[in-house]
Design an enzyme around this catalytic site. Structure first.
Site, PDB file in Angstrom:
ATOM      1  N   HIS A 257       0.713  -1.363  -0.118  1.00  0.00           N
ATOM      2  CA  HIS A 257       0.132   0.086   0.094  1.00  0.00           C
ATOM      3  C   HIS A 257       0.796   1.427  -0.025  1.00  0.00           C
ATOM      4  CE1 HIS A 257      -3.189  -2.891   1.421  1.00  0.00           C
ATOM      5  NE2 HIS A 257      -3.532  -2.681   0.340  1.00  0.00           N
TER       6      HIS A 257
ATOM      7  N   GLU B 250     -15.305  -1.128  -6.652  1.00  0.00           N
ATOM      8  CA  GLU B 250     -14.853  -2.261  -6.275  1.00  0.00           C
ATOM      9  C   GLU B 250     -16.089  -3.415  -6.633  1.00  0.00           C
ATOM     10  OE1 GLU B 250     -12.761  -4.339  -4.206  1.00  0.00           O
ATOM     11  OE2 GLU B 250     -14.398  -6.237  -5.073  1.00  0.00           O
TER      12      GLU B 250
ATOM     13  N   ASP C 138     -18.127  -3.081 -12.028  1.00  0.00           N
ATOM     14  CA  ASP C 138     -17.101  -3.261 -12.851  1.00  0.00           C
ATOM     15  C   ASP C 138     -16.197  -2.132 -13.081  1.00  0.00           C
ATOM     16  OD1 ASP C 138     -15.620  -4.289 -14.995  1.00  0.00           O
ATOM     17  OD2 ASP C 138     -16.873  -5.803 -15.268  1.00  0.00           O
ATOM     18  N   GLY C 139     -15.117  -2.361 -12.971  1.00  0.00           N
ATOM     19  CA  GLY C 139     -14.172  -1.049 -13.087  1.00  0.00           C
ATOM     20  C   GLY C 139     -14.258  -0.940 -14.561  1.00  0.00           C
TER      21      GLY C 139
ATOM     22  N   ASP D 240      -5.751  -1.469  -8.164  1.00  0.00           N
ATOM     23  CA  ASP D 240      -5.476  -2.323  -7.124  1.00  0.00           C
ATOM     24  C   ASP D 240      -6.133  -3.602  -7.333  1.00  0.00           C
ATOM     25  OD1 ASP D 240      -4.867  -3.421  -4.644  1.00  0.00           O
ATOM     26  OD2 ASP D 240      -5.689  -2.023  -3.451  1.00  0.00           O
TER      27      ASP D 240
ATOM     28  N   THR E 231      -6.959  -8.017  -8.400  1.00  0.00           N
ATOM     29  CA  THR E 231      -6.419  -9.349  -8.428  1.00  0.00           C
ATOM     30  C   THR E 231      -5.601  -9.718  -9.599  1.00  0.00           C
ATOM     31  OG1 THR E 231      -8.751 -10.017  -9.292  1.00  0.00           O
ATOM     32  CG2 THR E 231      -8.697  -9.862  -6.795  1.00  0.00           C
ATOM     33  N   ASP E 232      -5.396 -10.828  -9.621  1.00  0.00           N
ATOM     34  CA  ASP E 232      -4.571 -11.357 -10.843  1.00  0.00           C
ATOM     35  C   ASP E 232      -5.470 -11.162 -11.889  1.00  0.00           C
ATOM     36  OD1 ASP E 232      -2.370 -11.963  -9.217  1.00  0.00           O
ATOM     37  OD2 ASP E 232      -3.092 -13.781  -8.574  1.00  0.00           O
TER      38      ASP E 232
ATOM     39  N   PRO F 296     -12.174 -12.661 -11.827  1.00  0.00           N
ATOM     40  CA  PRO F 296     -12.958 -11.303 -11.899  1.00  0.00           C
ATOM     41  C   PRO F 296     -11.964 -10.000 -12.094  1.00  0.00           C
ATOM     42  CG  PRO F 296     -13.353 -12.277  -9.753  1.00  0.00           C
ATOM     43  CD  PRO F 296     -12.323 -12.989 -10.457  1.00  0.00           C
TER      44      PRO F 296
END
Lengths: 487, 281
Positions: B62, B106, B137-138, B155, B157-158, B162
């Site tokens: 962070h 998010e 959804d971003g 920021d 996930t892989d 998602p």
């Protein structure tokens, strides 16, 4: 919720294959890979489970050409699920189903009324059967540059002019999702003793969705070719031929045996059985979700500006009697790009494969397998394509449907003496083969049609834009076979 | 009895932490959410069995995802954060009084709910009045924004699951469009070491490079991520993160950090040769 006569939870073919595997049968028949043991590489790639049931017909597994047990039962279940009298499992693609319909309805020299914007398989069937097409010009949307459905008044006129026609062939829907008034066409045809044959390759889901156009069989059509593999979830090449009570099922079976393999794949057959159960039990929920996704995508694409995702507003009571809202067709020409160009950009730059692009439109198929996230990717990519590639639309070709000038029947032209000429020098000659963009596989020229300067221009433009132009003997389409003379 | 959490870093490599107890386990619409408690790393969050953060080492991630862009341009006012359901990135951002607005996007509300209950260490600032949380959804959110943000932090996930849409060309292009003329895009950039992670890293780098004039990669050491060697992407229409760093100005803000400092800032952009070779391939 629809109710069925038969218990749709059953999967007789799947169960029989399961039993076959559990019985550990020792194979001394074909296929020679012997449940995968003889081809380790293939077994690794497709999976041993899969190859273990890649078997040949045998007593406990029935025979597609002469069904008496589990295939018969599976076909009865499929007929029940689709509201038909009979269902025939097809393993040679919907092409085989379309050909069977036409071979059933028309003998050599007999007439069949059809729109010209049929799939190439239908005109191929005319080459095989020797039937004479009576083309009804489909409606054309000038702005979108696409062929629509047939209006009832045009069909009536064709019937008046050709009262001896044996059948009417109808797309339900077209590749773009457009339906003709099938119920009215059926009433008209039956009053004149003509059969109604429906190419329902793109309408498998019609039997299971509330907000979707009516299925051909429910409208009273006599036969319908249904691509289970397109939107029904079965394996590629598996399909259904549905018939109503007016059709002699035994004769259909004989017709099918003319062209269909005698070694039907049990992988394809079982996929039909499993998919039929899934559609019967869960179809309405599945297609409700598919409809929701497609409608959402349509609204979002239309917010981008410049791109037009069309829907039910096209309905005009005649040449667009109904519209299949699960199809996401997008008109791209207003951003200065051909549909095929957007199709190529999406695949090459964004890793998104759509169904096809033609000169003015892009078609994305929405199905049970789509996730919300992937739909967002498609919409966002289209937004980016517009932002990055939009250009002036000057110089864009603006007519995609050209009315044919038919000089000879497809069979006569196809089997005539022919010679090869440079395509660009073929103006005025009679075409001896097919020319089409694939997909969508709707012929630009069919055998027996007069070649015009406009058509030559269209072929050149389609190739320039990156369409895959197919059908000719010369794979490059530089040359074309025309009727008359020998090479 | 011993209880271990194990993550498969590659088909042939495993990483395990001995777990005291499991605090939370649920399947949301998008993913499996689990929170564990351990002696070595404190509480930790996993999504679909993949480590997201531990109380012990989350400060590294962070610090680096927030302070590097903020020190490069301390005048940043409008920030979009995509992902970040654990709140750690928001916690660091709200320390800058100059930031006026933070939109957090998010996709999975269930992650935020679970973290609020079990990981107050990171969620502590989610209720700051400058923060607006959007559960969507971003990719969709960013699509409708034009020249609206000075900083976008991804920021995520892989790129397997998602988060996949947040590593695509269409996403980076839409981010470019959503940023102001001096905007900065920072993203978690996977690891250079194991093959699958490295492929995602290269692909992301190449896609970002197609849009942004300035496109750099920096690194940090994060013990609980695969190989421990983790990268971040820094892309900008205007600012070079090393040349334009005003170290004095950042230090004058008086922010106390445990990993980040202005020397690390500069040093983190110095990459091992094998990583440079992969990025430039």
């Amino acid at each position: 919720m629809r109710t069925y006569r038969l218990p749709q939870e059953e999967t007789p073919l799947l169960d029989a294959l399961g039993q076959y595997r559990r019985n550990r049968i020792v194979p001394f028949d074909v296929p020679g890979h012997k449940q995968g043991r003889g081809n380790a590489e293939l077994a690794h790639f497709l999976g041993r489970e899969c190859l273990a049931v890649d078997v040949n017909s045998m007593k406990p597994l029935d025979n597609l050409g002469h069904p008496t047990s589990v295939i018969k039962r599976a076909q009865q279940l499929a007929a029940d699920a689709f509201g038909a009298e009979h269902a025939f499992f097809i393993v040679n693609g919907t092409t085989a189903a379309v050909q069977a319909m036409i071979l059933y309805a028309c003998k050599s020299g007999e007439k069949i009324i059809m729109p010209r914007n049929v799939h190439t398989s239908a005109i191929n069937a005319l080459v095989l059967s020797g039937a004479t097409p009576v083309y009804v010009n489909p409606g054309v949307d000038r702005r979108l540059g696409i062929a629509l459905g047939m209006s009832v008044s045009d069909i009536r006129r064709a019937m008046d002019e050709h009262p001896d026609a044996k059948a009417v062939f109808v797309n339900n829907p077209t590749y773009y999702g457009i339906c003709s008034d099938l119920k009215a066409i059926v009433a008209l045809a039956h009053s004149r003793n003509m059969l109604v044959l429906a190419d329902e390759a793109h309408g498998t889901h019609f039997s299971f969705g509330g907000a979707l156009p009516d299925s051909a069989i429910s409208c009273g059509a006599d036969m319908a070719a249904v691509s289970m593999h397109k939107t029904g979830g079965s394996l590629t090449q598996s399909s259904l031929l549905l018939t109503s009570g007016s059709i002699n099922a035994g004769y259909v079976r004989q017709i099918l045996s003319l062209t269909q393999t005698t070694s039907a794949s049990y992988l394809l057959l079982s996929s039909l059985d499993i998919s039929r159960r899934n559609l019967a039990l869960h179809g309405s929920a599945i297609f409700e979700r598919v409809t929701d996704i497609a409608e959402y995508a349509r609204a979002e694409v239309n917010k981008i500006g410049g791109l037009y995702a069309y829907g039910r507003e096209l309905i005009n009571g005649a040449t667009v009697f109904d519209f299949d809202i699960t199809k996401l067709s997008v008109f791209t020409r207003d951003i200065g790009l051909a549909g095929i160009e957007v199709y190529d950009i999406l695949r090459d730059e964004y890793g998104i494969q759509t169904e096809f692009g033609d000169l003015g439109n892009l078609l994305a198929i929405i199905s049970v397998g789509d996730s919300d996230q992937n739909i967002e990717r498609l919409i966002s990519s289209l937004s980016e394509v517009k932002r990055r590639y939009m250009r002036d639309r000057a110089g864009m070709f603006d007519h995609d449907y050209i009315s044919p000038i038919v000089e000879l029947t497809p069979k006569k032209a196809f089997y005539s003496d022919k010679r090869s000429v440079p395509t660009k020098a073929s103006d005025g000659m009679i075409c001896g083969e097919f020319v089409m963009c694939y997909p969508p596989g709707i012929p630009i020229l069919a055998p027996g049609e007069r070649i015009t300067a406009e058509i030559i221009d269209y072929i050149r433009y389609a190739k320039d834009k990156g369409c895959l132009v197919t059908g000719t003997e010369d794979i490059t389409t530089q040359h074309i076979k025309v009727v008359g003379g020998n090479d | 009895m011993e209880l271990w959490f194990t993550e498969q870093h590659t088909p042939d490599v495993r990483f395990s932490i001995r777990v005291g107890r499991q605090l939370f386990s649920a399947k949301s619409k998008f993913q499996a959410i689990d929170i564990f408690e351990s002696d070595e790393f404190g509480r930790f969050l996993t999504l679909d069995g993949v480590m997201m953060l531990t109380e012990k080492d989350e400060f590294i991630y962070h610090d680096m995802i927030v302070h590097v862009p903020m020190a490069t341009n301390p005048d940043i006012k409008n920030v979009m954060v995509i992902g970040a359901g654990d709140g750690g990135t928001i916690r660091e951002l709200v320390r800058y009084p100059s930031i006026e607005r933070i939109d957090m996007i998010e996709i999975d509300e269930a992650v935020v709910t679970a973290c609020r209950e079990y990981l107050p260490q990171t969620t502590c600032s989610l209720d700051d009045k400058r923060v607006r949380i959007h559960y969507e959804d971003g990719l969709k959110f960013v699509r409708s924004r034009h020249s609206a943000y000075d900083l976008i932090i991804v920021d995520s996930t892989d790129p397997f699951g998602p988060g996949e849409g947040l590593f695509t060309k269409e996403f980076y292009g839409n981010c470019y469009k959503a940023l102001t003329g001096d905007g900065i895009l920072v993203n978690q950039h996977e690891s250079p070491y194991y093959e699958e992670d490295a492929r995602a890293m290269c692909q992301a780098h190449h896609r970002i490079r197609d849009f942004f004039d300035i496109c750099r990669v920096y690194q940090a050491h994060i013990p609980t991520y695969p190989s421990g060697h983790w990268l971040f992407g820094f892309a900008s229409k205007k600012y070079d993160p090393v040349r334009d760093l005003d170290a004095e100005r950042w230090r004058s803000l008086g922010l106390k950090t445990r990993y980040y400092n202005t020397d690390i800032h500069k040093g983190s952009f110095a990459l091992p040769t094998y990583v440079l070779e992969k990025l430039n391939a």
